[in-house]
Design a protein around this motif. Structure first.
Motif, mmCIF file in Angstrom:
data_model
loop_
_atom_site.group_PDB
_atom_site.id
_atom_site.type_symbol
_atom_site.label_atom_id
_atom_site.label_comp_id
_atom_site.label_asym_id
_atom_site.label_seq_id
_atom_site.Cartn_x
_atom_site.Cartn_y
_atom_site.Cartn_z
ATOM 1 N N THR A 1 33.174 -0.800 -36.479
ATOM 2 C CA THR A 1 34.511 -0.439 -37.302
ATOM 3 C C THR A 1 34.620 -1.167 -38.617
ATOM 4 O O THR A 1 35.115 -0.485 -39.560
ATOM 5 N N TYR B 1 27.946 1.527 -38.012
ATOM 6 C CA TYR B 1 29.026 1.687 -39.084
ATOM 7 C C TYR B 1 28.714 2.794 -40.008
ATOM 8 O O TYR B 1 27.666 2.938 -40.853
ATOM 9 N N LYS C 1 32.340 -3.254 -30.948
ATOM 10 C CA LYS C 1 33.286 -2.255 -31.433
ATOM 11 C C LYS C 1 33.765 -2.915 -32.796
ATOM 12 O O LYS C 1 33.873 -1.995 -33.625
ATOM 13 N N LEU D 1 42.311 1.743 -39.968
ATOM 14 C CA LEU D 1 41.200 0.847 -39.197
ATOM 15 C C LEU D 1 42.096 0.590 -38.036
ATOM 16 O O LEU D 1 43.536 0.379 -38.148
ATOM 17 N N ASP D 2 41.503 0.405 -36.990
ATOM 18 C CA ASP D 2 42.330 -0.387 -35.827
ATOM 19 C C ASP D 2 41.872 -1.586 -35.775
ATOM 20 O O ASP D 2 40.675 -1.919 -35.474
ATOM 21 N N PRO E 1 30.613 9.525 -35.974
ATOM 22 C CA PRO E 1 31.154 8.307 -35.395
ATOM 23 C C PRO E 1 30.932 8.239 -33.808
ATOM 24 O O PRO E 1 31.227 9.400 -33.309
ATOM 25 N N SER F 1 34.815 5.882 -44.201
ATOM 26 C CA SER F 1 36.007 6.682 -43.266
ATOM 27 C C SER F 1 37.266 6.646 -44.052
ATOM 28 O O SER F 1 37.599 5.642 -44.882
#
Length: 441
Positions: free
Chosen positions: A33, A248, A29, A183-184, A253, A179
């Protein structure tokens, strides 16, 4: 070179138990990301883990007694029991993640139709009872576990390395698209928690004693820690870079919310069989963590009660079997009714706030005693980095405390779409693996 490989042992067990399904999914993940920005995080977490594992290994080698016995003789038995109970409770509750990962690794092997509840229960009961039988029947449990973990780490290294090399010899199949979404940060923080496992490091002292190391084996303990934990960091980095290369800035996505999503990493090497190969990897990771994760809680709990700390003693085996059964029960309850384990997980996360920094503090406390002189002394560099690790564990614990507070004080209910609910489930899983799991798995 022969002497180096001969000295590898206890830390490879810690590395294998840390590199579980949670670590694989979380690092994937992060790669999707954050891309290569996650590499410095892996490096930092690996350095902290090397220091903490090295410190624990040397304590196991230089002290005559076990960690909890040494704590009890200095600070009192209640302090040792508190640490043992906290670690045991965490392990027992979060052992359920290994059970659920086991189901996740097995189900795709039987086709696209999920197994029914009864079939899932049967798989978990059979797996846990088989491991408990192995626990009691193996005469030399430590040697068997060590050899199994060496084999597992070798298989995982070869698999991810080959896939990594194949992917980087091919051009990207798409043009990266930046993106615009925020961001998470949770997966990135989670990767720290799944790489820098204080609970796993704490157990290294017990493994060093099982190995038979003494004060004269300090160099071997340090070599073991550097090699094994560096291997953990390298595998994590390869998984991250593979995910970066494949996912990425992808124009379409992928959520990476399931094993099947992440399995697409392996398609360049294994083609259509990628899902099955990756599921086998997840299954192997779950099984590697299954027994050792429970052994951590069982051994330390028994030691804190003064009932023995060796795998040749009965009480550590009894407590390990108890941890396995509790984890299985929590997993079955979770499969029976979604959300039924929220309160248990909340309790475990609350214990993390106290437990994980307490484990780091206990290692530093025992490593700074004045009687550790000569070949029993702990290098100042290891102590300094371990202290930094203690503060990092405090930060992670504070984040967990904030999460527990949010659970106890939820916002007013509002109707959610199916996509939002699925995203919430993924967030909970990543947090569950990052800040609660002892593998940090």
């Amino acid at each position: 070179m022969k002497n180096i490989f001969k000295s590898i042992g206890p830390a490879i067990i810690v590395a294998a138990v840390v590199l579980g399904p949670g670590s694989i999914l979380t690092s994937s993940k992060v790669g999707a990301t954050f891309g290569i920005m996650g590499l410095p995080v892996i490096f930092g977490a690996t350095v902290l883990m090397i220091a903490m594992v090295s410190l624990s290994a040397r304590l196991g080698a230089v002290y005559e007694g076990s960690l909890c016995d040494e704590l009890a003789s200095r600070l009192g038995r209640p302090v040792a029991i508190l640490i043992g109970l906290t670690l045991f409770t965490l392990v027992a509750f979060f052992q359920s993640s290994n059970n659920i990962a086991l189901i996740g690794g097995i189900e795709p092997l039987f086709g696209d139709t999920p197994l029914g509840f009864k079939a899932r229960c049967a798989v978990l009961v059979l797996a846990n009872l088989s491991i408990i039988a192995v626990l009691y029947l193996l005469r030399d449990l430590y040697s068997s576990v060590e050899n199994m973990m060496k084999l597992l780490m070798a298989m995982m290294t070869i698999s991810f390395l080959l896939n990594f090399l194949v992917i980087f010899t091919k051009p990207r199949a798409y043009e990266p698209v930046p993106s615009t979404e925020a961001l998470d940060w949770l997966p990135l923080l989670g990767m720290i928690g799944t790489t820098f496992s204080v609970g796993g490091a704490f157990y290294q002292a017990y493994l060093a004693k099982e190995k038979g190391w003494g004060p004269d084996d300090a160099r071997a303990a340090f070599t073991d820690s550097i090699f094994s934990i560096s291997l953990l960091g390298c595998i994590t980095a390869m998984i991250l870079l593979t995910s970066w290369r494949v996912f990425y800035a992808h124009p379409n996505p992928v959520a990476l919310s399931s094993v099947g999503d992440v399995a697409r990493q392996l398609e360049p090497l294994f083609g259509a069989a990628a899902k099955y190969i990756f599921c086998l990897g997840i299954l192997a990771g779950a099984l590697s963590s299954f027994l050792v994760n429970a052994m951590i809680g069982g051994t330390v709990m028994s030691d804190s009660l003064g009932k023995g700390a060796s795998l040749k003693d009965k009480w550590p085996l009894h407590m390990t079997a108890t941890a396995l059964l509790v984890g299985m029960s929590v997993a079955i309850a979770s499969l029976a009714k979604e959300g039924s384990t929220v309160n248990l997980i909340t309790i475990a996360q609350a214990l993390t706030v106290l437990g994980i920094p307490a484990l780091a503090a206990a290692l530093i406390y025992l490593g700074t005693r004045k009687e550790l002189q000569g070949n029993r002394s702990i290098p100042k560099g290891i102590i300094i980095v371990a202290i930094i690790g203690f503060f990092v564990s405090c930060v992670l614990a504070a984040m967990t405390a904030n999460k527990v507070y949010d659970k106890l004080n939820p916002p007013p209910k509002e109707e959610k779409s199916a996509m939002v609910i699925e995203a919430d489930h993924l967030q909970s899983y990543l947090h569950f693996e990052a800040f609660g799991s002892i593998r940090l798995s």
